[in-house]
Design an enzyme around this catalytic site. Sequence first.
Site, PDB file in Angstrom:
ATOM      1  N   TYR A  50       0.821  -1.208   0.000  1.00 27.01           N
ATOM      2  CA  TYR A  50       0.000   0.000   0.000  1.00 27.01           C
ATOM      3  C   TYR A  50       0.858   1.262   0.000  1.00 27.01           C
ATOM      4  O   TYR A  50       1.774   1.410   0.816  1.00 27.01           O
ATOM      5  CB  TYR A  50      -0.929   0.029   1.223  1.00 27.01           C
ATOM      6  CG  TYR A  50      -1.653   1.354   1.346  1.00 27.01           C
ATOM      7  CD1 TYR A  50      -2.723   1.648   0.507  1.00 27.01           C
ATOM      8  CD2 TYR A  50      -1.228   2.320   2.247  1.00 27.01           C
ATOM      9  CE1 TYR A  50      -3.358   2.869   0.582  1.00 27.01           C
ATOM     10  CE2 TYR A  50      -1.861   3.548   2.331  1.00 27.01           C
ATOM     11  CZ  TYR A  50      -2.927   3.821   1.492  1.00 27.01           C
ATOM     12  OH  TYR A  50      -3.545   5.034   1.554  1.00 27.01           O
ATOM     13  N   HIS A  80      -1.719  16.427  -2.012  1.00 30.70           N
ATOM     14  CA  HIS A  80      -2.191  16.492  -0.627  1.00 30.70           C
ATOM     15  C   HIS A  80      -1.883  17.827   0.042  1.00 30.70           C
ATOM     16  O   HIS A  80      -2.362  18.081   1.154  1.00 30.70           O
ATOM     17  CB  HIS A  80      -1.572  15.350   0.185  1.00 30.70           C
ATOM     18  CG  HIS A  80      -2.196  14.010  -0.079  1.00 30.70           C
ATOM     19  ND1 HIS A  80      -2.392  13.512  -1.352  1.00 30.70           N
ATOM     20  CD2 HIS A  80      -2.673  13.051   0.760  1.00 30.70           C
ATOM     21  CE1 HIS A  80      -2.955  12.321  -1.281  1.00 30.70           C
ATOM     22  NE2 HIS A  80      -3.141  12.018  -0.008  1.00 30.70           N
ATOM     23  N   ASN A 192       2.203  11.085   6.383  1.00 25.30           N
ATOM     24  CA  ASN A 192       1.312  10.268   7.185  1.00 25.30           C
ATOM     25  C   ASN A 192       1.810  10.273   8.631  1.00 25.30           C
ATOM     26  O   ASN A 192       2.993  10.058   8.879  1.00 25.30           O
ATOM     27  CB  ASN A 192       1.292   8.837   6.635  1.00 25.30           C
ATOM     28  CG  ASN A 192       0.034   8.094   7.020  1.00 25.30           C
ATOM     29  OD1 ASN A 192      -0.630   8.444   7.974  1.00 25.30           O
ATOM     30  ND2 ASN A 192      -0.278   7.069   6.240  1.00 25.30           N
ATOM     31  N   TYR A 277     -17.986  29.950  46.579  1.00 24.54           N
ATOM     32  CA  TYR A 277     -17.293  28.796  46.008  1.00 24.54           C
ATOM     33  C   TYR A 277     -16.068  29.195  45.194  1.00 24.54           C
ATOM     34  O   TYR A 277     -15.072  28.464  45.149  1.00 24.54           O
ATOM     35  CB  TYR A 277     -18.236  28.002  45.102  1.00 24.54           C
ATOM     36  CG  TYR A 277     -19.314  27.219  45.803  1.00 24.54           C
ATOM     37  CD1 TYR A 277     -19.466  27.266  47.184  1.00 24.54           C
ATOM     38  CD2 TYR A 277     -20.188  26.417  45.079  1.00 24.54           C
ATOM     39  CE1 TYR A 277     -20.462  26.556  47.827  1.00 24.54           C
ATOM     40  CE2 TYR A 277     -21.193  25.693  45.709  1.00 24.54           C
ATOM     41  CZ  TYR A 277     -21.331  25.767  47.082  1.00 24.54           C
ATOM     42  OH  TYR A 277     -22.309  25.054  47.695  1.00 24.54           O
ATOM     43  N   ARG A 280     -13.470  29.450  47.827  1.00 20.43           N
ATOM     44  CA  ARG A 280     -13.329  28.303  48.715  1.00 20.43           C
ATOM     45  C   ARG A 280     -13.015  27.005  47.971  1.00 20.43           C
ATOM     46  O   ARG A 280     -12.297  26.135  48.493  1.00 20.43           O
ATOM     47  CB  ARG A 280     -14.634  28.134  49.495  1.00 20.43           C
ATOM     48  CG  ARG A 280     -14.583  27.077  50.549  1.00 20.43           C
ATOM     49  CD  ARG A 280     -15.842  26.871  51.367  1.00 20.43           C
ATOM     50  NE  ARG A 280     -17.011  27.611  51.014  1.00 20.43           N
ATOM     51  CZ  ARG A 280     -18.252  27.120  51.057  1.00 20.43           C
ATOM     52  NH1 ARG A 280     -18.446  25.873  51.420  1.00 20.43           N
ATOM     53  NH2 ARG A 280     -19.287  27.861  50.760  1.00 20.43           N
ATOM     54  N   PHE A 324      -2.040   5.998  12.419  1.00 19.09           N
ATOM     55  CA  PHE A 324      -2.242   7.399  12.045  1.00 19.09           C
ATOM     56  C   PHE A 324      -3.510   7.987  12.653  1.00 19.09           C
ATOM     57  O   PHE A 324      -3.714   9.196  12.617  1.00 19.09           O
ATOM     58  CB  PHE A 324      -2.334   7.512  10.519  1.00 19.09           C
ATOM     59  CG  PHE A 324      -3.315   6.531   9.916  1.00 19.09           C
ATOM     60  CD1 PHE A 324      -4.681   6.692  10.071  1.00 19.09           C
ATOM     61  CD2 PHE A 324      -2.848   5.440   9.209  1.00 19.09           C
ATOM     62  CE1 PHE A 324      -5.572   5.779   9.535  1.00 19.09           C
ATOM     63  CE2 PHE A 324      -3.738   4.517   8.663  1.00 19.09           C
ATOM     64  CZ  PHE A 324      -5.112   4.695   8.832  1.00 19.09           C
ATOM     65  N   GLU A 409     -11.974   6.064   4.409  1.00 23.03           N
ATOM     66  CA  GLU A 409     -11.578   6.589   5.721  1.00 23.03           C
ATOM     67  C   GLU A 409     -12.851   7.056   6.412  1.00 23.03           C
ATOM     68  O   GLU A 409     -13.193   8.240   6.428  1.00 23.03           O
ATOM     69  CB  GLU A 409     -10.548   7.699   5.528  1.00 23.03           C
ATOM     70  CG  GLU A 409      -9.285   7.161   4.857  1.00 23.03           C
ATOM     71  CD  GLU A 409      -8.438   8.228   4.178  1.00 23.03           C
ATOM     72  OE1 GLU A 409      -8.771   9.419   4.299  1.00 23.03           O
ATOM     73  OE2 GLU A 409      -7.444   7.859   3.526  1.00 23.03           O
TER      74      GLU A 409
END
Length: 499
Positions: A50, A80, A192, A277, A280, A324, A409
């Site tokens: 791959y 990309h 990646n 609060y 405290r 990934f 994906e």
Amino acid sequence: MTVIPGEARLGQWRAVMQGEALTLSPGWQAVAQASVTALETRLATGEALYGVNTGFGKLAGTRIGPAQLAQLQLNLLRSHAAGTGPLLPAPVVRLVLGLKAASLARGASAIRPAVIEALLALLAADILPAIPARGSVGASGDLAPLAHMALLLIGEGEAFQGERILRGPEALSAAGLAPFALGPKEGLALLNGTQVSTALALAGLFAAEDLLRTALVAGAMSVDAARGSDTPFDARIHALRGQPGQIRVAAALRDLLAGSQIRESHREGDPRVQDPYSLRCQPQVAGACLDLLAQAAAVLEREANAVTDNPLVIDGEVLSGGNFHAEPVAFAADTMALALAELGTISERRIALLTDPVLSGLPAFLVRDGGVNSGFMIAQVTAAALTAENRALAVPRSTDSIPTSANQEDHVSMATGAALRLHDMADNLAGILSIELLAAAQGLEFHRPLQSAASIEAAHGLVRGAAAAWDADRAMAPDIAAVKALVERGRFADLVEIA
């Protein structure tokens, strides 16, 4: 500073982010080269690997011939590099380069030592790839931003060196490098991985740790300004609950308030039995935030040392997996967002308390001659606006998966966005704490000549070194900006230790 790939500590990554030089421990080159050799052996068999001799994502079933393998890696980087938005800040890009180099050096990514050394050379020369901040969903790695990083290695894209913008070839030349012709899998290994998500989350973590300590200083100063009690910080109370962050925060608050003349002046005869609060319950709230940050820190330290590309070369095999997927980073970022939001929420409530004469016993809005003067009235409104924004930003991002790559994906982490929003949240929190520090410093002065504890008086001195006392109305924004600059430099955080 020398880092052992796979064993670096968070303090080392903080130093890299701040500009310290990075080298990798001896022997990593042989380990990295061994994975390259192993990949070449498997590739020679003709099997489908791959991203090496196949397409990517939904195109994984498409085989690529030997003559096109180099073009495949080149096209990968170009296609990309699809990011958008403002560029990542220099400290984050330094982390990205360092994290990527250390991950690749572990020898499971089949990338030549020379390519890893090029990343280190860019870092050493402080020549930082121009990486758009948006465009990653935090699965299949931070593909778009890392592609922009990797473009520089082939002589494309842009970089910045200080304020200078350099084109790809010019940037490489300035670092003593020439453009690379990428080998099989090298483009994929570069883009990646979770290094951008992790770098953003680490930057958020380091900011949050400093801001939490600043919040303790501001909170302790508010206790004395409001003539509050230190009894809620008694160690025996917190021991009975056993929450570690709570115990540590209570101890820090006790140390900050130790020796305060203001506290001693109202130890007897104070009609108030209990404080609100926001004064405290500081150990319970900030302590829970501290525990969240500690948990996130442990996750991010592991991730910073991880190998997160795909496929991986292990024991001579080429294994496809899903390292990934940045879900651990997304969860860490989401929990840090909760801590940043809550620290701001309780700080804003302390500001509101100080400006309310019924609760604080101080002049309304911390200014004499009220009516003519509005004092801290609108500063509290600003704090409320920043608090509301952080509450909205704290909504979890990790639950918002959107399928990508034609449903190949089909579940993504959204870690990059989860970590990216921490920058805005930290900026907002710094603003809120700056307003509290100004208000609390003003409140202390109504108790003069009594002095607070030494560390609180040191914080008061920092505030007054940046902004004068509020005797009559003037523009508040410059005062907030001046104190915020000190907050962001860690000057108040340095006044307290959390054991």
